[in-house]
Write a protein that holds these residues in place. Structure first.
Motif, short mmCIF file in Angstrom:
data_model
loop_
_atom_site.label_atom_id
_atom_site.label_comp_id
_atom_site.label_asym_id
_atom_site.label_seq_id
_atom_site.Cartn_x
_atom_site.Cartn_y
_atom_site.Cartn_z
N ALA A 714 0.84 -1.19 0.00
CA ALA A 714 0.00 0.00 0.00
C ALA A 714 0.88 1.24 0.00
O ALA A 714 1.92 1.28 0.67
N ASN A 715 0.47 2.25 -0.75
CA ASN A 715 1.18 3.52 -0.85
C ASN A 715 0.21 4.66 -0.61
O ASN A 715 -0.91 4.66 -1.16
N TYR A 716 0.62 5.62 0.18
CA TYR A 716 -0.21 6.82 0.39
C TYR A 716 0.66 8.06 0.27
O TYR A 716 1.74 8.15 0.86
N ARG A 717 0.18 9.02 -0.51
CA ARG A 717 0.85 10.31 -0.68
C ARG A 717 -0.11 11.41 -0.25
O ARG A 717 -1.20 11.56 -0.81
N ALA A 718 0.27 12.18 0.75
CA ALA A 718 -0.61 13.21 1.30
C ALA A 718 -0.64 14.44 0.39
O ALA A 718 0.22 14.61 -0.48
N PRO A 719 -1.63 15.34 0.58
CA PRO A 719 -1.68 16.58 -0.20
C PRO A 719 -0.43 17.42 0.04
O PRO A 719 0.22 17.32 1.09
N ARG A 720 -0.13 18.28 -0.94
CA ARG A 720 1.06 19.12 -0.82
C ARG A 720 0.86 20.43 -1.56
O ARG A 720 0.40 20.44 -2.71
N ASN A 721 1.22 21.53 -0.91
CA ASN A 721 1.23 22.83 -1.56
C ASN A 721 2.49 22.95 -2.42
O ASN A 721 3.56 22.49 -2.04
N LEU A 728 -3.02 17.07 -4.61
CA LEU A 728 -3.75 16.42 -3.52
C LEU A 728 -3.39 14.94 -3.40
O LEU A 728 -2.53 14.42 -4.09
N SER A 729 -4.04 14.29 -2.47
CA SER A 729 -3.61 12.96 -2.01
C SER A 729 -3.84 11.88 -3.05
O SER A 729 -4.65 12.02 -3.97
N LEU A 730 -3.11 10.77 -2.87
CA LEU A 730 -3.23 9.62 -3.75
C LEU A 730 -2.94 8.36 -2.93
O LEU A 730 -1.97 8.30 -2.18
#
Length: 784
Positions: A714-721, A728-730
């Protein structure tokens, strides 16, 4: 400031060198019994003599050396490497403060000529050390059928974007090497070849966040070193892989090796055919000085695909016990066909109410990339273990020949085609690169654990770019002179480095200095514009390690890095992906410099290990592509150009872990939390970024039966300015199943990447859009 840092480092080393700590150490060097060459990344374990229980394990360095610190007592030591017979040392007794030198340990290759090809190799998925993370591709079931880009995207600390851009701990400017050197297998752009390099050809990947001065100073956030497969076992051995899947993909690869007496031949081949669909949604808000607002909502899809061939052949000649000569030749040829279709919806003052116009853009692009590389290396060893001198010469040639056709149609807010001709354009782009690299490295050991290194690196590189853009009007194709250009790039880099390190009790240190001379000359032939840049820089680095116990160590490290402007960053003329999105380089761009600080800790248990790091990077002259806008025929045109922003401060915390709850279950994962503040107010007042974000991965592998493995990831990428927007997240989840066949001499693997289709959904909710808010600038000199 640099002199002060260097002086303080020398003073600290002077203090450390006088520290005497009582510790017990076992040292030695692992070598190939026949070739007398060092075995890097071999495993040496400290075992209990009563029950052979694991007490501590280490991995040999590039010179085959290892060092294990432990308590007073009696131990069993096991030295092993894949394809070699293990060697044991029984009843080794250590007294207070004793250093036990085992000397040169020669491992014998398994003398087995195989009737069939062996595919499966038993390696740990990930090996952790304080200065680098080593990812073994062979055990990662979910990546074996993919490309190098997909393998990198599932390695701790690393992320790969849709367009192939690679970042490390959230920062770009990563230096990617193959077998420790730049390579034509990566293509002209430096990362283009990652999509066409099959994962089956990769043995392991090293992630180095604070590199030694042995490496080039290029790569402000670190270095990723891709090691291709190569074997030195006696006789004939190798592997064969066949892959296929959906979306449309197929591949075949083999790795073969033949060793006879003083000669060792190795070859790799990989064929890869892929069609990779992607979805892009972009929402933008534009604010005018008169108070009015425009909105652009872009949706569409793109398919990148084609086929590639990767071939590599080489040989080792072991002239005698002290001299080895290695030659290799590599060839990559790819034929790609990329298509895209986008819809632009324009709104004025109200979104989504006041739709004023629609345009559709389509692109059909063909691209051919032949690349070749030749290298020759010589390594000489001396009587003393670790005393050696190596030299290498490498020639690279790369070509990127691309032809693209664009068509844009225009409609009003009621979906009626307006009274305006369709916009037809085409572009031909040909880039050719040739480079010659020289390298010489000398290592001299002293005392018990001391080592002095020095070396030279030279690189001569030239890129020629011919770019032609035409537009159809009045029944003929007309050259757009403001977009067409011939651009040449010449680069000359010369570097010297020196390192000295030693170990006193539990404390080891290394202080390093690298000096680089850079000369970059660019020439725009149409206008005879010449830009000549020359600069000399010093890049100090230092590493301090303290062994808290036999299985518990900490390290402090510092290095100065740089990012040179790339070829496309300096080309002042315009290129475009469609008539609405234009990019141009900046010939006045300066290098970006980074001070990188890191504190790392690594801890081993019997069935677990954890590596944690706290890091800080301070960058000046930050290179970032800045977007500006203007209007043409009532449409908003985006122009992207790299600029030097003032500063960037990035700091964060990262940890990587492995756990074996049972003999049939292994878990590993990573998490990275960081904050980055970019100040671009030197260029424009509204350019400021404060991003707090994180990403994490977890991988769980089950051995259901002796020959059946299951893997979930599992991979999670949080939102980022970002400086001018927000991503946004993925979340993605991968699955793979592996089964040994042919009595263990083959493996069948089936896998699914992104099970829930999160990255390729047809209709994205608005909260998943990449959004931007920009001010329209009436800057006429930026208009093509």
């Amino acid at each position: 400031m640099q002199q002060r840092i260097l002086l303080l480092t020398l003073l600290l080393l002077s203090l450390i060198s006088n520290v005497s700590l009582n510790a017990q150490t076992i040292t030695g060097t692992l070598t190939d019994q026949d070739a007398s060459s060092p075995l890097e990344f071999a495993t040496v374990t400290l075992l209990s003599p009563q029950d052979s229980g694991l007490l501590k394990g280490v991995v040999t360095d590039l010179d085959g050396r290892f060092s294990i610190d432990t308590k007073v007592g009696t131990y069993l030591v096991k030295a092993e490497f894949v394809g070699y017979q293990a060697q044991y040392f029984n009843n080794l007794t250590l007294t207070e403060g004793q250093t036990l030198e085992l000397g040169k340990i020669a491992l014998a290759a398994e003398a087995q000529v195989m009737e069939a090809i062996e595919i499966r190799a038993e390696k740990s998925t990930m090996q952790m050390a304080l200065d680098k993370k080593i990812f073994n591709v062979g055990k990662d079931l979910a990546s074996t059928s993919g490309s190098a880009a997909e393998v990198l995207d599932n390695i701790p600390s690393v992320q790969v974007g849709v367009e192939g851009e690679v970042s490390l701990r959230g920062s770009s400017g990563v230096r990617i090497l193959i077998d420790g050197k730049p390579s034509s297998l990566l293509g002209v752009g430096g990362t283009d070849g990652l999509r066409s390099l099959p994962a089956n050809l990769i043995d392991r990947i090293e992630v180095i966040t604070n590199p030694s001065s042995r490496y080039e100073a290029e790569g402000m956030s670190g270095i990723i070193n891709i090691i291709l497969k190569k074997d030195r076992r006696q006789g004939f051995n190798g592997s064969f892989d066949l892959t296929g899947g959906l979306p449309e993909s197929a591949g075949v690869s083999f790795n073969l090796n033949y060793r006879k007496d003083k000669l060792n031949f190795f070859t790799n081949y990989g064929y890869n055919h892929r069609q990779r669909p992607t979805i892009r949604n972009l929402y933008q808000e534009f604010y005018r000085e008169d108070g009015t607002t425009s909105f652009v909502d872009q949706t569409g899809d793109r398919v990148r695909g084609g086929q590639s061939h990767n071939f590599r052949f080489g040989a080792d000649y072991f002239a005698n016990e002290k001299n080895t000569i290695t030659t290799s030749f590599a060839l990559r040829r790819s034929n790609n066909n990329n298509t895209s279709d986008f819809i632009y919806r324009n709104y004025e003052n109200d979104f989504p109410g006041n739709l004023t116009g629609i345009s559709t853009c389509s692109e059909d692009s063909q691209e051919i990339e032949p690349n070749l590389e030749f290298s020759i290396n010589h390594k000489k060893t001396y009587e003393r273990d670790g005393h050696e001198w190596s030299n290498s010469i490498q020639y690279r040639s790369s070509v990127e020949d691309q032809f693209s056709q664009f068509e844009e149609l225009f409609f009003d807010g009621d979906l009626n085609q307006v009274d305006r001709d369709n916009l037809l354009q085409r572009a031909a782009n040909k880039e050719g690169e040739g480079s010659l690299l020289f390298r010489s490295d000398y290592t001299y050991p002293f005392a018990d654990d001391g080592k002095f290194e020095m070396g030279y690196f030279g690189s001569l590189r030239r890129i020629d770019n011919d770019y032609l853009v035409e537009q159809f009007a009045d029944d003929t194709w007309n050259v757009l002179t403001n977009l067409s250009n011939d651009f040449n790039y010449d680069e000359n880099i010369q570097a010297l480095y020196a390192n000295v390190g030693n170990k006193k009790g539990r404390v080891s240190y290394q202080i390093e200095l690298r000096a680089e001379y850079s000369s970059v000359l660019t020439e725009l032939l149409q206008t005879s514009e010449v830009n000549d840049r020359n600069y000399i820089n010093l890049f100090p680095s230092a590493f301090f390690t303290y062994d808290l116990s036999a299985s518990n160590s900490i390290q402090l490290s510092y290095s100065r890095r740089l990012r040179r402007p790339r070829f496309r960053d300096l080309n002042p003329f315009f290129t475009f992906s469609d008539s609405r999105n234009i990019f141009r380089g900046n010939p006045n761009l300066d290098p970006e410099f980074t001070h990188s600080f890191e504190a790392s800790h690594i801890k081993y248990w019997d069935k677990a290990s954890i590596s944690s790091s706290v890091y800080y990077r301070r960058s000046t002259g930050v290179i970032e592509r800045i977007q500006s806008l203007f209007q043409e025929n009532g449409e908003l045109i985006t122009v992207r150009q790299p600029e030097n922003l003032a500063t960037s401060d990035a700091y964060g915390f990262e940890f990587i872990y492995t756990v074996d709850p049972t003999e049939w279950w292994r878990i590993n994962g990573s998490a990275n939390f960081y904050r980055e503040i970019v100040d671009g107010t030197n260029f424009r007042e509204d350019l400021y970024q404060d991003a707090v974000t994180w990403f994490t991965r977890i991988n769980s592998r089950f051995t259901i039966k002796k020959a059946l493995d299951l893997q979930l990831r599992a991979n999670y990428r949080a939102p980022r300015n970002t400086t001018q927007g927000r991503s946004l997240s993925l979340t993605t989840i991968d699955f793979a199943l592996s089964k040994d066949v042919f009595k263990g001499k083959g493996t069948f693997t089936v896998g699914v990447r992104d099970i829930f289709n999160a990255a390729f959904t047809e209709v994205l909710p608005k909260e998943n859009f990449s959004s931007q808010s920009l001010n329209i600038k009436e800057d006429l000199d930026k208009q093509p």
